[in-house]
Write a protein that holds these residues in place. Structure first.
Motif, short mmCIF file in Angstrom:
data_model
loop_
_atom_site.label_atom_id
_atom_site.label_comp_id
_atom_site.label_asym_id
_atom_site.label_seq_id
_atom_site.Cartn_x
_atom_site.Cartn_y
_atom_site.Cartn_z
N PHE A 780 0.84 -1.16 -0.01
CA PHE A 780 -0.05 -0.10 0.02
C PHE A 780 0.81 1.21 -0.01
O PHE A 780 1.76 1.13 1.01
N TYR A 781 0.73 2.10 -1.02
CA TYR A 781 1.27 3.40 -1.11
C TYR A 781 0.64 4.40 -0.23
O TYR A 781 -0.41 4.86 -0.70
N LEU A 782 1.12 4.70 0.75
CA LEU A 782 0.43 5.82 1.47
C LEU A 782 0.96 7.18 1.59
O LEU A 782 2.10 7.34 1.51
N THR A 783 0.05 8.16 1.90
CA THR A 783 0.73 9.55 1.91
C THR A 783 -0.23 10.02 3.20
O THR A 783 -1.29 9.68 3.69
N SER A 784 0.20 11.23 3.68
CA SER A 784 -0.79 11.99 4.67
C SER A 784 -1.78 12.67 4.06
O SER A 784 -1.94 12.66 2.89
N ALA A 785 -2.39 13.33 4.85
CA ALA A 785 -3.76 14.10 4.21
C ALA A 785 -2.99 15.18 3.39
O ALA A 785 -3.86 15.37 2.19
N ASP A 786 -1.72 15.85 3.42
CA ASP A 786 -1.50 16.70 2.43
C ASP A 786 -0.60 16.12 1.20
O ASP A 786 0.04 17.00 0.57
N GLY A 787 -0.73 14.83 1.37
CA GLY A 787 0.03 14.01 -0.09
C GLY A 787 1.31 13.75 0.37
O GLY A 787 1.84 13.44 -0.74
N ARG A 788 1.99 13.77 1.08
CA ARG A 788 3.28 13.65 1.55
C ARG A 788 3.65 12.10 2.20
O ARG A 788 2.59 11.73 2.83
N PRO A 789 4.85 11.62 1.81
CA PRO A 789 4.94 10.52 2.56
C PRO A 789 5.10 10.82 3.97
O PRO A 789 5.16 11.90 4.58
N LEU A 790 4.78 9.61 4.76
CA LEU A 790 4.55 9.57 6.33
C LEU A 790 6.04 9.91 6.89
O LEU A 790 6.94 9.33 6.39
N GLU A 791 6.01 10.55 7.94
CA GLU A 791 7.14 10.46 8.87
C GLU A 791 7.30 9.02 9.32
O GLU A 791 6.56 8.28 9.57
N PRO A 792 8.83 8.93 9.69
CA PRO A 792 8.93 7.39 10.08
C PRO A 792 8.30 6.94 11.37
O PRO A 792 7.67 5.82 11.39
N GLU A 793 7.92 7.85 12.40
CA GLU A 793 7.25 7.67 13.61
C GLU A 793 5.89 7.25 13.20
O GLU A 793 5.13 6.38 13.56
N HIS A 794 5.23 8.03 12.37
CA HIS A 794 3.99 7.84 11.91
C HIS A 794 3.70 6.55 11.13
O HIS A 794 2.74 6.00 11.29
N ALA A 795 4.79 6.44 10.23
CA ALA A 795 4.60 5.01 9.49
C ALA A 795 4.63 3.92 10.52
O ALA A 795 3.96 2.97 10.20
N GLU A 796 5.53 3.83 11.24
CA GLU A 796 5.50 2.81 12.15
C GLU A 796 4.32 2.72 12.93
O GLU A 796 3.69 1.56 13.33
N ARG A 797 3.54 3.72 13.45
CA ARG A 797 2.19 3.48 14.08
C ARG A 797 1.41 3.10 13.33
O ARG A 797 0.46 2.30 13.61
N VAL A 798 1.43 3.13 12.00
CA VAL A 798 0.24 2.99 10.95
C VAL A 798 0.58 1.23 10.83
O VAL A 798 -0.42 0.66 10.96
N ALA A 799 1.66 0.86 10.75
CA ALA A 799 2.24 -0.46 10.44
C ALA A 799 1.78 -1.25 11.88
O ALA A 799 0.97 -2.31 11.85
N GLY A 800 1.83 -0.63 13.00
CA GLY A 800 1.42 -1.16 14.40
C GLY A 800 -0.16 -1.45 14.34
O GLY A 800 -0.56 -2.32 14.75
N ALA A 801 -0.80 -0.39 13.75
CA ALA A 801 -2.46 -0.53 13.72
C ALA A 801 -2.79 -1.77 12.90
O ALA A 801 -3.70 -2.33 13.03
N VAL A 802 -2.20 -1.87 11.85
CA VAL A 802 -2.63 -2.81 10.84
C VAL A 802 -2.21 -4.08 11.43
O VAL A 802 -3.12 -4.91 11.25
N ARG A 803 -0.86 -4.39 11.90
CA ARG A 803 -0.70 -5.55 12.52
C ARG A 803 -1.81 -5.96 13.85
O ARG A 803 -2.02 -7.24 13.73
N LYS A 804 -2.19 -5.13 14.54
CA LYS A 804 -3.01 -5.26 15.49
C LYS A 804 -4.38 -5.67 15.09
O LYS A 804 -4.88 -6.78 15.71
N ALA A 805 -4.99 -5.16 14.04
CA ALA A 805 -6.10 -5.48 13.30
C ALA A 805 -5.82 -6.88 12.70
O ALA A 805 -7.01 -7.65 12.96
N LEU A 806 -4.92 -7.25 12.10
CA LEU A 806 -4.69 -8.65 11.80
C LEU A 806 -4.64 -9.67 12.73
O LEU A 806 -5.03 -10.81 12.71
N GLU A 807 -3.88 -9.37 13.74
CA GLU A 807 -3.69 -10.46 14.83
C GLU A 807 -4.82 -10.42 15.94
O GLU A 807 -5.18 -11.53 16.60
N ALA A 808 -5.88 -9.54 15.84
CA ALA A 808 -7.04 -9.59 16.65
C ALA A 808 -8.02 -10.69 15.91
O ALA A 808 -9.11 -11.07 16.92
N ARG A 809 -7.83 -11.19 14.72
CA ARG A 809 -8.67 -12.03 14.12
C ARG A 809 -8.70 -13.40 14.96
O ARG A 809 -7.93 -13.97 15.20
#
Length: 809
Positions: A780-809
């Motif tokens: 998935f090619y992700l950007t922030s609301a202003d169309g820019r690449p995510l900051e590293p910390e933000h990107a890791e939080r997003v990855a964590g949220a997706v991982r949590k959603a998949l592991e909760a199955r």
């Protein structure tokens, strides 16, 4: 007390002559030896005298008239009333003096039944009771009583018998895969044949009989030859005796004989598996159902109403043409194997993914009616094979069932050359064919380590096919796998990759253990061999899967460390050679039309078109291309994926991109290949209506999916590797952050990913979604609301949220 009875010497001489006769072999010799022994013991009984109400009874293997050259004589002296003190000794001493091993007992019928009730092995021996001498009615009465006791106690005794077999298998292993097997005690051996006869005696279940008598004869013939070769009552088929036993039996060589033994053992083991599943079903049906109130179950006066008839078995869909019934995967009533050549693989994959066995009658029907796969294979056939292999441990019993009925060799003719082929190397635990499927099982746990899990699983299955041919098996295997891959329908690039993996499946271990890891030339050599980072990842996973499937001596922490270091240094050499993600295809005229329509109307525009590939019988298409254009808005990916999941549509491939066709604002264009889990594909109008309802909020997709999951019966399922969610290196894209997701495919997977991304407040600018067998490989090619690449910390939080959603199955 000793005996010098001439009858004893006559028996010994006649027995020696019979065992030395080259023209009397196999069942004929065993029966002749039993008759000779019967006559001798009957004469001893007559000579001993004693009360009229006595009988000499053969039990166990002797009772079945299956006497091998060094078999014990299991004999019971049955009596009613008092016996002379030395009566039994007058029978036993001549037997002891002859040197024949004797297992004897003296009991009344009541005592015999009491012992049988306490001792399962004693009861099994009495099931084969056969009259030798004395009062035949006494033997007949005992036999009838023991059989009646056995049938009455079957619900308690059969689980005990099964546990006995499992304990033996744990101690002695599986006969079909051992270089020095115990012909009697190992799983698939002669003891299991006795257990199958005991099950049949309960009248509750019976074993599949095709090939079983021939398997029993093979094992018994080898045991006879082993006894004659060694002069001992041994059941262990040692390496040092195998050549002589093969020569005695007139078999080409020891390997050929071992293959015959292995095939026989597999027949017995498979018959046991089928029989015990049948026993489980029968015993489960006999257990009393829990009492509960029923609206129409009983009249108001409390009298029990007679049942109208047996309830129809519950059938739950698993895949197209496949349902679950009584804990097995079976064919749906509308399934037509003759017109659906992919059905055997589809049934196998569905069963394995659900953690079920395939019903015996189903496998038999598939073998009898299903036609050959067209060449090249349809896409679905490859996907179902990968899905089957990707089930890991759950694949094994399903694979064995297909193999027992010849379906594997029909799909993969080269398989027959390695089937039951022994590996005369102490490092190897399995025969060649079982090693291949065991390697695939271990590879299934490593699918998160590569972007091409399908190629990893297929390479694991095929990597040692060259062992059925002369010469270096890696070189022969490369030639074979090119042919097999083309027949399977892989394109040239994937065929070349499979050939490289098979040719070099030993290269990493050999290089890591024989070359200097600190020499830059070592990593350069591997880099030149593999060519790309993807190939290196695949070869590393295949190497580990192959070694761990070989046996504990083939892989160690030291070897793993050496290989990992070599792979790490090679990866550094290949860092600039990683292939970029596939570029988006050109926008077609139809896609542009849909995008313009969505931009003008502000509503979703949808088209469903038949997939290019249709079944060979001209039936319904196996999948459709779904093209959807929707004005961009938050929550779009999760909502659309959820609607597809509600309609039981599986996403096989997906692409998402952003367009602005008329300058009125961005439109998301989704081009997806979807297929129905089972049943018919939904109508486009209904799908479009539900999309609109989901977008305007009148259809709660998440609630709908949760209700369906709650109502669905809990299946055992399988264990799979945990999902991997990772942020790709920053140079993967200059304009977006790339989030890579690798997970086991499941209904609603893309919906959960989409919801997590939506909840994280990021925009999905582009997506590449692939389902390879049962494995999802997404980017998935992700950007922030202003169309820019995510900051590293933000990107890791997003990855964590997706991982949590998949592991909760």
């Amino acid at each position: 007390m000793s005996s010098t009875d001439p009858a004893e010497h006559g028996y010994s001489a006649e027995r020696a002559r019979l065992l030395a006769d080259p023209d009397t072999t196999g069942p004929q010799r065993r029966a002749a030896l039993a008759r000779l022994t019967d006559d001798w013991l009957a004469a001893l009984h007559r000579a001993a005298g004693g009360p009229a109400r006595t009988a000499l009874v053969a039990v166990g293997g002797y009772g079945r008239a299956e006497l091998s050259p060094r078999s014990d004589l299991d004999v019971l002296l049955l009596h009613e009333g008092p016996l002379a003190a030395d009566l039994a000794e007058r029978i036993w001493y001549p037997v002891w003096d002859s040197g024949v091993a004797l297992d004897h007992a003296v009991r009344t019928p009541g005592e015999a039944r009491e012992v049988a009730a306490e001792d399962l092995k004693a009861q099994l021996g009495l099931l084969d009771a056969r009259h030798l001498a004395g009062d035949p009615q006494l033997t007949a009465d005992l036999r009838s009583a023991v059989l009646a006791d056995w049938r009455a106690a079957a619900p308690q005794r059969l689980p005990e018998l099964r546990e006995l077999g499992l304990s033996r298998a744990e101690r002695h292993g599986e006969l079909a895969f051992l270089l020095e097997p115990d012909l009697k005690e190992a799983r698939g051996g002669l003891r299991d044949l006795v257990a199958l006869d005991a099950v049949a005696a309960t009248w509750l279940a019976d074993a599949p009989r095709d090939g079983l008598d021939a398997a029993a004869r093979t094992l018994a013939d080898v045991r006879d030859a082993l006894h004659l070769t060694t002069g001992r009552a041994t059941e262990r088929f040692s390496l040092q005796d195998q050549d002589q036993v093969a020569e005695r039996l007139g078999v080409l060589d020891a390997d050929t004989l071992l293959r015959q033994v292995y095939r026989a053992a597999r027949t017995v083991a498979y018959a046991s598996d089928v029989t015990w599943r049948s026993v489980d079903r029968v015993l489960a049906a006999r257990r009393p159902a829990p009492r509960r109130a029923a609206r129409f179950g009983f009249p108001f006066n409390g009298a029990r109403r007679a049942p109208i008839g047996p309830a129809a078995p519950e059938r739950r869909p698993l895949a197209e043409g496949v349902v679950e019934q009584d804990g097995e995967a079976v064919l749906a009533q509308a399934a037509r194997p003759a017109t659906d050549p992919v059905l055997p693989l589809r049934a196998a994959a569905a069963a394995a993914q659900a953690g079920l066995a395939v019903g015996y009658a189903t496998v038999r029907r598939l073998a009898a009616e299903a036609g050959p796969l067209p060449v090249p294979w349809p896409d679905e056939a490859r996907e179902q094979l990968v899905t089957l292999l990707g089930a890991g441990e759950a694949c094994l019993p399903v694979w064995e069932a297909l193999e027992a009925e010849g379906l594997i060799s029909r799909m993969l003719p080269d398989w027959e050359r390695v089937r039951c082929r022994p590996q005369r190397n102490a490092v190897h635990r399995w025969t060649v064919d079982r090693h291949l499927i065991e390697t695939a099982v271990r590879a299934a746990a490593m699918t998160r380590r590569t972007a091409r899990p399908d190629l990893l699983l297929v390479a694991a299955l095929l990597h040692d096919l060259g062992k059925g041919w002369p010469g270096d098996h890696s070189e022969a295997g490369e030639v074979i796998v090119r042919d097999v891959a083309v027949r399977m329908g892989f394109d040239k690039h994937d065929t070349d990759t499979l050939a490289l993996l098979v040719r070099h499946h030993l290269t990493l271990v050999d290089t890591a253990t024989r070359r200097d890891p600190d020499d830059p030339a070592t990593a350069d050599l591997i880099a030149k061999t593999v060519g790309t980072q993807t190939h290196l990842e695949l070869l590393h996973a295949l190497t580990e899967a192959d070694a761990t499937a070989t046996g504990p001596a083939a892989w160690s922490s030291w070897r793993a460390s050496l290989v990992a270091t070599l792979v790490e240094r090679t990866a550094a050499r290949l860092a600039g050679d990683a292939r970029p993600p596939a570029a988006d295809a050109e926008v077609t005229a139809d896609q542009e039309r849909l995008a313009v329509e969505a931009a003008r109307t502000g509503a979703p525009a949808l088209a469903l078109t038949a997939h290019a590939e249709t079944p060979s019988d001209g039936g319904e298409p196996m999948g459709v291309e779904l093209t959807l254009a929707i004005p961009d808005r938050p929550g779009l990916l999760g909502t659309v994926a959820g609607v597809l999941a509600v309609h039981r549509l599986t996403v096989r491939k997906a692409g998402l991109r952003e367009l602005d066709p008329i300058g009125a604002g961005p439109v998301l264009l989704l081009s997806w290949t979807v297929a129905a889990e089972y049943g018919d594909l939904p109508e486009a109008a209904r799908l479009r209506a539900d999309l609109r309802r989901a977008l305007d909020g009148s259809l709660d997709v998440a609630r709908k999916l949760a209700e369906r999951d709650a109502a669905a019966p809990r299946r055992r399922g399988i264990s799979t590797p945990p999902p991997v969610v990772a942020v790709a290196p920053h140079d993967a894209s200059r304009s977006a952050t790339v989030l890579e997701v690798r997970a086991h495919d499941a209904p609603g997977l893309l919906h959960r990913i989409g919801l997590a991304l939506d909840g994280a407040g990021v925009r999905v600018r582009t997506a590449h979604v692939s389902t390879l067998g049962a494995e999802a490989v997404d980017a998935f090619y992700l950007t922030s609301a202003d169309g820019r690449p995510l900051e590293p910390e933000h990107a890791e939080r997003v990855a964590g949220a997706v991982r949590k959603a998949l592991e909760a199955r």
